[in-house]
Write a protein that holds these residues in place. Structure first.
Motif, PDB file in Angstrom:
ATOM      1  N   VAL A  42       0.835  -1.198   0.000  1.00 52.98           N
ATOM      2  CA  VAL A  42       0.000   0.000   0.000  1.00 52.98           C
ATOM      3  C   VAL A  42       0.878   1.259   0.000  1.00 52.98           C
ATOM      4  CG1 VAL A  42      -1.718   1.321   1.304  1.00 52.98           C
ATOM      5  CG2 VAL A  42      -1.909  -1.181   1.127  1.00 52.98           C
ATOM      6  N   LEU A  43       1.946   1.240   0.777  1.00 55.26           N
ATOM      7  CA  LEU A  43       2.820   2.404   0.901  1.00 55.26           C
ATOM      8  C   LEU A  43       3.767   2.559  -0.287  1.00 55.26           C
ATOM      9  CD1 LEU A  43       3.795   1.969   4.654  1.00 55.26           C
ATOM     10  CD2 LEU A  43       2.170   3.626   3.718  1.00 55.26           C
ATOM     11  N   PRO A  45       3.490   1.423  -3.880  1.00 48.64           N
ATOM     12  CA  PRO A  45       2.779   0.795  -5.002  1.00 48.64           C
ATOM     13  C   PRO A  45       3.561   0.766  -6.306  1.00 48.64           C
ATOM     14  CG  PRO A  45       1.942   3.013  -4.631  1.00 48.64           C
ATOM     15  CD  PRO A  45       2.895   2.726  -3.512  1.00 48.64           C
ATOM     16  N   ASP A  95       0.741  10.762  -9.132  1.00 49.71           N
ATOM     17  CA  ASP A  95      -0.569  10.169  -9.390  1.00 49.71           C
ATOM     18  C   ASP A  95      -0.760   9.712 -10.829  1.00 49.71           C
ATOM     19  OD1 ASP A  95      -0.521  12.683 -10.427  1.00 49.71           O
ATOM     20  OD2 ASP A  95      -2.326  13.413  -9.411  1.00 49.71           O
ATOM     21  N   ARG A 170      -2.455   9.747   1.558  1.00 48.72           N
ATOM     22  CA  ARG A 170      -3.474   8.849   1.011  1.00 48.72           C
ATOM     23  C   ARG A 170      -3.188   7.395   1.383  1.00 48.72           C
ATOM     24  NH1 ARG A 170      -2.721  10.039  -3.947  1.00 48.72           N
ATOM     25  NH2 ARG A 170      -1.391   8.270  -4.507  1.00 48.72           N
ATOM     26  N   ASN A 171      -1.945   6.982   1.231  1.00 46.85           N
ATOM     27  CA  ASN A 171      -1.606   5.586   1.481  1.00 46.85           C
ATOM     28  C   ASN A 171      -1.638   5.240   2.965  1.00 46.85           C
ATOM     29  OD1 ASN A 171      -1.248   5.282  -1.266  1.00 46.85           O
ATOM     30  ND2 ASN A 171       0.952   5.669  -1.182  1.00 46.85           N
ATOM     31  N   ASP A 174      -5.130   4.816   4.014  1.00 45.41           N
ATOM     32  CA  ASP A 174      -5.673   3.530   3.578  1.00 45.41           C
ATOM     33  C   ASP A 174      -5.331   2.403   4.542  1.00 45.41           C
ATOM     34  OD1 ASP A 174      -6.848   4.651   1.365  1.00 45.41           O
ATOM     35  OD2 ASP A 174      -5.310   4.006  -0.056  1.00 45.41           O
TER      36      ASP A 174
END
Length: 432
Positions: A42-43, A45, A95, A170-171, A174
């Motif tokens: 997740v951190l 990607p 992004d 964001r990460n 999550d």
């Protein structure tokens, strides 16, 4: 996440933890559980892989996207390895990265390789309920691990780059660990958060920022890299504030440390390597055998006291080779025959001989006390006792450009340094 991928990630994290334990790196039970819990995929990607060799210009990269079937296996193995993960070139937006070959640019953010992150968090002895501040948090790996230990609402990361701070926020969100990422200048700490029990800096600094010390709670601990111009011999400063409010700081040499921020010009032996091989210099006798790599007390003194960090070692050379790039001078130790070869206007080896004698007279100290005056002012380092003690003064923080006044990325990314000797395949480390 599919059941198969979920099982694979659990298995990869377990294998990573087993490796760290068997290597003697990981000893803290709480951190072990955090490493098993925090989903690195997740951190992290995506990941850049360097394709071109040392000295290539422009540098050739390849971007792996974890979500792409053709990249997944290599990316998955990489993010669970002991390598640092290269994440961002020249402060780019994160992004809309395109997978595949990429040319040019320099890394402006990476994740610190896992053994270094584990070592830092264990040195800080992070516990549940501690307020934790992560400075130069990058993608948030150390922040997430600390948050998994401290509990929700206790861990905050500060990241100056807007794209990276948004990416990390964001990460980390999550992962639902209750950690916070804010955009700001790490040199200021995070005064809005009050005082902290534990402060971890993912950037190297020439001296300890007063703001960081002021934000350290009674009983708190602060860990940062004390950087010079040489990446070869970094030091690690552990600052503690006693329950009574007194501040104590100890500097120790270490094998690896974090890079300073943008604008910091590193010395390199790479530009001199071919010339040294062609002409090592004139031979002369010496009574100083090459000091051991793990004589950290000596090497950290050399990093600070010899020409203000103007020496750098070529760890790829067959025998110990120390270069003074600015003075076009170098020293090459003989192959165990009591000789050394020197070149240029500086007798680099004579400087090492003199300092080694002084280090001997001081009692071969392996730790150096850093005096941090209340309210700021020059910071002095003292090691040993009496008239033979080694002493020096650290450069002022103003000598390093602020993060809101960066020079061009080619002058040095926000990253971390692995001086030496490095295992095969390792990369420069960076804030995690």
């Amino acid at each position: 996440m599919s059941a198969d991928l979920n099982a694979a990630t659990h298995g990869a994290r377990a294998a990573m933890v087993d490796r760290l334990v068997s290597d003697g790196v990981l000893t803290d039970c709480r951190l072990r559980e955090a490493l098993l819990r925090v989903r690195r995929e997740v951190l992290l990607p995506h990941a850049y892989v360097r394709v071109s060799g040392p000295g290539a210009d422009p540098i050739e990269w390849r971007l792996l996207q974890g979500a792409h079937p053709e990249d997944r296996e290599e990316w998955f193995g990489l993010i669970h390895s002991d390598e640092s993960i290269l994440l961002q070139r020249d402060g780019e937006p994160l992004d809309a990265l395109r997978r595949g070959p990429v040319s040019g640019g320099h890394m402006s953010s990476m994740s610190t390789y896992t053994p270094a992150t584990v070592g830092a968090l264990q040195a800080l002895r992070v516990e549940p309920g501690h307020s934790f501040l992560d400075l130069g948090t990058g993608p948030g790996v150390s922040l997430a691990l600390a948050a998994a230990v401290t509990g929700p609402g206790h861990a905050t990361g500060v990241e100056h780059d807007g794209h990276m701070s948004a990416f990390a926020r964001r990460n980390v969100d999550d992962l639902a660990l209750g950690a916070t990422v804010v955009e700001g200048d790490a040199l200021d700490g995070h005064p809005a958060g009050g005082c902290y029990d534990r402060i971890h800096s993912g950037i190297g600094v020439p001296c300890v920022p007063t703001a960081w010390v002021q934000q350290l709670a009674p009983g708190g601990m602060l860990l940062t890299t004390l950087a010079t111009r040489t990446p070869s011999w970094p030091g690690q400063v552990l600052v503690t504030r006693t329950p009574a409010g007194e501040v104590e700081a100890v500097l120790k040499g270490t094998q690896r440390g974090y890079r300073p921020m943008f604008g910091h010009r590193w010395l390199t032996a790479l530009d001199h390597r071919a010339r040294i091989e062609a002409d090592p210099g004139r031979s002369r006798p010496t009574t100083l055998a090459p000091p051991a790599d793990d004589a950290y007390g000596f090497w950290i003194a050399a990093a600070h006291m010899l020409g203000n960090g103007s020496l750098v070692r070529d760890f790829q050379a067959e025998t110990m080779t120390i270069v003074a790039p600015d003075d076009d001078s170098w020293a090459v130790a003989g192959p165990g025959d009591g000789t050394v070869r020197v070149h240029g206007r500086r007798d680099v080896w004579a400087e090492l001989e003199d300092l080694h004698a002084r280090w001997d007279e001081a009692g071969r100290p392996d730790r150096h006390v850093v005096e941090l005056p209340d309210g700021g002012g020059p910071q002095h380092v003292v090691s040993g006792t009496g008239r033979n003690a080694l002493t020096w003064t650290l450069p002022a923080l103003a000598t390093v450009p602020r993060q809101d006044a960066m020079t061009t990325p080619s002058q040095g990314p926000v990253a971390a340094v692995s001086p030496a000797p490095l295992p095969t395949g390792t990369h420069p480390r960076s804030p995690s």
